[in-house]
Design an enzyme around this catalytic site. Structure first.
Site, PDB file in Angstrom:
ATOM      1  N   GLU A 212      -2.961   7.889   3.789  1.00  0.00           N
ATOM      2  CA  GLU A 212      -3.499   8.161   2.452  1.00  0.00           C
ATOM      3  C   GLU A 212      -3.951   6.819   1.887  1.00  0.00           C
ATOM      4  OE1 GLU A 212      -3.847  11.083   1.060  1.00  0.00           O
ATOM      5  OE2 GLU A 212      -2.576  12.394   2.267  1.00  0.00           O
ATOM      6  N   CYS A 246      -5.239   5.504  -7.066  1.00  0.00           N
ATOM      7  CA  CYS A 246      -6.126   5.563  -5.892  1.00  0.00           C
ATOM      8  C   CYS A 246      -7.352   6.420  -6.175  1.00  0.00           C
ATOM      9  CB  CYS A 246      -5.362   6.110  -4.695  1.00  0.00           C
ATOM     10  SG  CYS A 246      -4.649   7.729  -4.996  1.00  0.00           S
TER      11      CYS A 246
HETATM   12  P1  NAD Z   1      -0.155  -1.882   0.749  1.00  0.00           P
HETATM   13  O1  NAD Z   1      -0.912  -1.399   1.938  1.00  0.00           O
HETATM   14  O2  NAD Z   1      -0.159  -3.329   0.463  1.00  0.00           O
HETATM   15  O3  NAD Z   1       1.398  -1.481   0.881  1.00  0.00           O
HETATM   16  C1  NAD Z   1       1.810  -0.147   1.090  1.00  0.00           C
HETATM   17  C2  NAD Z   1       3.157  -0.134   1.779  1.00  0.00           C
HETATM   18  O4  NAD Z   1       3.034  -0.758   3.055  1.00  0.00           O
HETATM   19  C3  NAD Z   1       4.264  -0.894   1.046  1.00  0.00           C
HETATM   20  O5  NAD Z   1       5.454  -0.152   1.129  1.00  0.00           O
HETATM   21  C4  NAD Z   1       4.401  -2.176   1.839  1.00  0.00           C
HETATM   22  O6  NAD Z   1       5.693  -2.741   1.796  1.00  0.00           O
HETATM   23  C5  NAD Z   1       4.068  -1.708   3.235  1.00  0.00           C
HETATM   24  N1  NAD Z   1       3.599  -2.774   4.113  1.00  0.00           N
HETATM   25  C6  NAD Z   1       3.107  -3.987   3.761  1.00  0.00           C
HETATM   26  N2  NAD Z   1       2.789  -4.680   4.873  1.00  0.00           N
HETATM   27  C7  NAD Z   1       3.078  -3.904   5.916  1.00  0.00           C
HETATM   28  C8  NAD Z   1       2.957  -4.064   7.328  1.00  0.00           C
HETATM   29  N3  NAD Z   1       2.496  -5.171   7.872  1.00  0.00           N
HETATM   30  N4  NAD Z   1       3.318  -3.042   8.122  1.00  0.00           N
HETATM   31  C9  NAD Z   1       3.790  -1.904   7.575  1.00  0.00           C
HETATM   32  N5  NAD Z   1       3.929  -1.696   6.258  1.00  0.00           N
HETATM   33  C10 NAD Z   1       3.584  -2.688   5.431  1.00  0.00           C
HETATM   34  O7  NAD Z   1      -0.694  -1.023  -0.473  1.00  0.00           O
HETATM   35  P2  NAD Z   1      -0.311  -1.129  -2.004  1.00  0.00           P
HETATM   36  O8  NAD Z   1      -0.852  -2.409  -2.548  1.00  0.00           O
HETATM   37  O9  NAD Z   1       1.124  -0.842  -2.195  1.00  0.00           O
HETATM   38  O10 NAD Z   1      -1.123   0.108  -2.584  1.00  0.00           O
HETATM   39  C11 NAD Z   1      -2.458   0.017  -2.979  1.00  0.00           C
HETATM   40  C12 NAD Z   1      -3.366   0.755  -2.042  1.00  0.00           C
HETATM   41  O11 NAD Z   1      -2.891   2.068  -1.810  1.00  0.00           O
HETATM   42  C13 NAD Z   1      -4.759   0.959  -2.645  1.00  0.00           C
HETATM   43  O12 NAD Z   1      -5.718   0.738  -1.655  1.00  0.00           O
HETATM   44  C14 NAD Z   1      -4.758   2.410  -3.093  1.00  0.00           C
HETATM   45  O13 NAD Z   1      -6.025   2.997  -3.181  1.00  0.00           O
HETATM   46  C15 NAD Z   1      -3.924   3.029  -2.028  1.00  0.00           C
HETATM   47  N6  NAD Z   1      -3.338   4.282  -2.499  1.00  0.00           N
HETATM   48  C16 NAD Z   1      -3.731   5.454  -1.942  1.00  0.00           C
HETATM   49  C17 NAD Z   1      -3.206   6.649  -2.397  1.00  0.00           C
HETATM   50  C18 NAD Z   1      -3.589   7.981  -1.821  1.00  0.00           C
HETATM   51  O14 NAD Z   1      -2.883   8.965  -2.069  1.00  0.00           O
HETATM   52  N7  NAD Z   1      -4.663   8.089  -1.063  1.00  0.00           N
HETATM   53  C19 NAD Z   1      -2.286   6.631  -3.437  1.00  0.00           C
HETATM   54  C20 NAD Z   1      -1.918   5.416  -3.982  1.00  0.00           C
HETATM   55  C21 NAD Z   1      -2.431   4.241  -3.507  1.00  0.00           C
END
Ligand code: NAD
Length: 457
Positions: A212, A246
């Protein structure tokens, strides 16, 4: 969390899953009810944590996090019986006298990795689907919303059976540690950058993934609209959670003939919702941390300010900001904004707006404001996106009747309601034949059987 602790949790969930307890529909119902009572009973604690993490206004916290999750729970409880029931399907002539059916079965032990912007809802809504489908689950919340992460750990790990459901808190290292283990499904919500790493890790175990993701969701405002209403809805959807949604409209393509009127209406709506000084408004959230604050500050001079532009680093405050005369090649138009900055880009013809949207990756949502049915059809038929919403924004996310997810670069897989249940289930095909008699048509020697087989198949 220490690697050996993670290994222990994964192992105990695997053993628990293999015991078969979670396959029992009554067990699932009991766990869903327990979750519902827990969340409904502790909603104040959750709202408080969201306030600490993002200065989320109580109404936004309740509507977009708690109420959505409780709605998912009620719906899953209501539908559990029918979702889990085997479904008879027809058997064609060649398969007779056997009977055929499809049976949803759980996948096993699943991992849910959540982001920080709706930290409660985006962790718990998939968890509900995973439980309804009969899985064990580990949730890894975002380290950038630590208060909500702590509340979830407190509620889930302490009150639910950790062999069934666990919350593992930590940052990227913890996530990587978790990903070294074999899961039966990984449900990831976050950035496309991290999604690539998650998918790579998942490929080592051939684990299916739901991703997502985000991207730049465009909003097209045609001249055939009630400008006041359109502006209000766009302002509401953009600045809800300070733009950190998002599905927020990332930018607005506006018909150049109503550009000034629309910009004025947007300005009026911002003042109406948040007052002359939004910093003092209790209805406006804050940016999650300093690094996102600095990133967003870099966008503020990439257009003419229609409204907003004020910021205060100590409070992580950036006012609802609307920019006009933005260069489509500027960074603010290349990266997902994910904050309270709204660029306006004028277009001179409707096909030009559609072409603009289609020249970019498929977004999570497309919003269109127009009363012109021909244009509504045109936009529907000539674009692609995770969801499409006419004359409103964001609301498609709140329905558990609508599958939610992206397409192309905005993600893969679906969540919410039945779609969420399906994501965490395997649809198993079943055939049952009889041993009471045997039709020898299929067996060699084939000799004169070909015409009969041709007739049968
Ligand atoms: P992110 O990708 O930085 O982090 C998401 C999760 O991944 C966190 O729990 C983080 O700890 C983990 N993570 C970080 N590095 C990792 C790695 N190397 N391997 C595995 N996991 C890791 O995203 P964010 O900044 O928390 O969220 C923002 C993004 O999420 C935006 O792009 C937004 O559009 C998207 N988003 C999408 C939806 C949806 O439903 N489509 C909803 C909310 C947010």
């Amino acid at each position: 969390m220490e690697p050996h602790m993670i290994s222990r949790i994964v192992r105990s969930q695997r053993e628990f899953y293999c015991s078969g307890i979670t396959r029992n529909v009554e067990y699932r119902r009991k766990q869903l009810k327990k979750l519902r009572d827990l969340i409904a009973g502790e909603d104040g604690l959750i709202v408080e944590a969201l306030k600490k993490d993002l200065a989320k206004p109580a109404l936004e916290a309740y509507a977009a996090e708690i109420s959505l999750v409780l709605g998912e729970l009620e719906y899953a409880l209501k539908k559990l019986e029918s979702w889990t029931r085997p479904r008879k399907v027809r058997s064609q002539l060649a398969l007779l006298p056997s009977s055929s059916s499809v049976v949803p079965e759980p996948l096993g032990v699943v991992l849910i990795i959540a982001p920080w912007n709706y930290p409660f809802q985006l962790a718990i809504a998939p968890l509900i689907s995973a439980v309804a489908a009969g899985n064990c689950a580990i949730v890894k919340p975002s380290e950038l919303s630590p208060h909500t992460a702590e509340v979830m750990e407190e509620l889930i790990t302490r009150h639910m059976d950790p062999r069934h459901l666990s919350v593992v808190n930590g940052g990227p290292d913890t996530a990587r540690e978790l990903l070294d283990h074999r899961f039966d499904h990984i449900f990831f919500t976050g950035s496309s950058r991290v999604a690539r790493m998650v998918m790579e890790s998942a490929s080592r175990h051939l684990t299916p993934v739901t991703l997502e993701l985000g991207g730049k969701s465009p909003c097209i405002v045609d001249r055939d609209v009630n400008i006041e209403y359109a502006a209000r809805r766009v302002v509401w959807g953009k600045f809800f959670n300070a733009g950190q949604s998002c599905v927020a409209p990332d930018y607005v393509l506006v018909d150049e003939r109503i550009r000034d009127e629309f910009a004025d209406a947007v300005k009026r709506a911002v003042v109406r919702f948040y007052g002359q000084d939004p910093r003092k408004s209790p209805y406006y959230a804050r940016i999650v941390n300093r690094s996102h604050f600095d990133r967003l500050m870099g966008y503020l001079d990439q257009g003419d300010t229609v409204v907003g532009g004020q910021a205060l680093a100590q409070e992580l405050f950036i006012a609802p900001t609307v920019l006009d005369a933005v260069d489509p090649e500027a960074p603010v138009m290349q990266e997902e904004i994910f904050g309270p900055v709204l660029p306006l880009i004028p277009f001179s013809s409707f096909p030009e707006a559609i072409a603009f949207v289609n020249s970019r990756p498929k977004p999570l949502a497309i919003y269109l404001f127009t009363t012109d049915r021909v244009k509504q059809e045109l936009a529907k038929n000539e674009t692609s996106s995770g969801s499409f919403c006419i004359n409103d924004v964001l609301v498609q996310f709140f329905s558990h009747h609508l599958p939610f997810g992206g397409v192309g670069e905005s993600g893969m897989g679906r969540c919410h309601g039945k779609a969420g249940f399906d994501t965490f289930s395997h649809t198993r095909s079943m055939v049952q034949n009889t041993l009471a008699f045997d039709i020898p048509l299929r067996y060699a020697p084939y000799r004169f059987k070909l015409p009969l087989v041709k007739w049968f198949l």
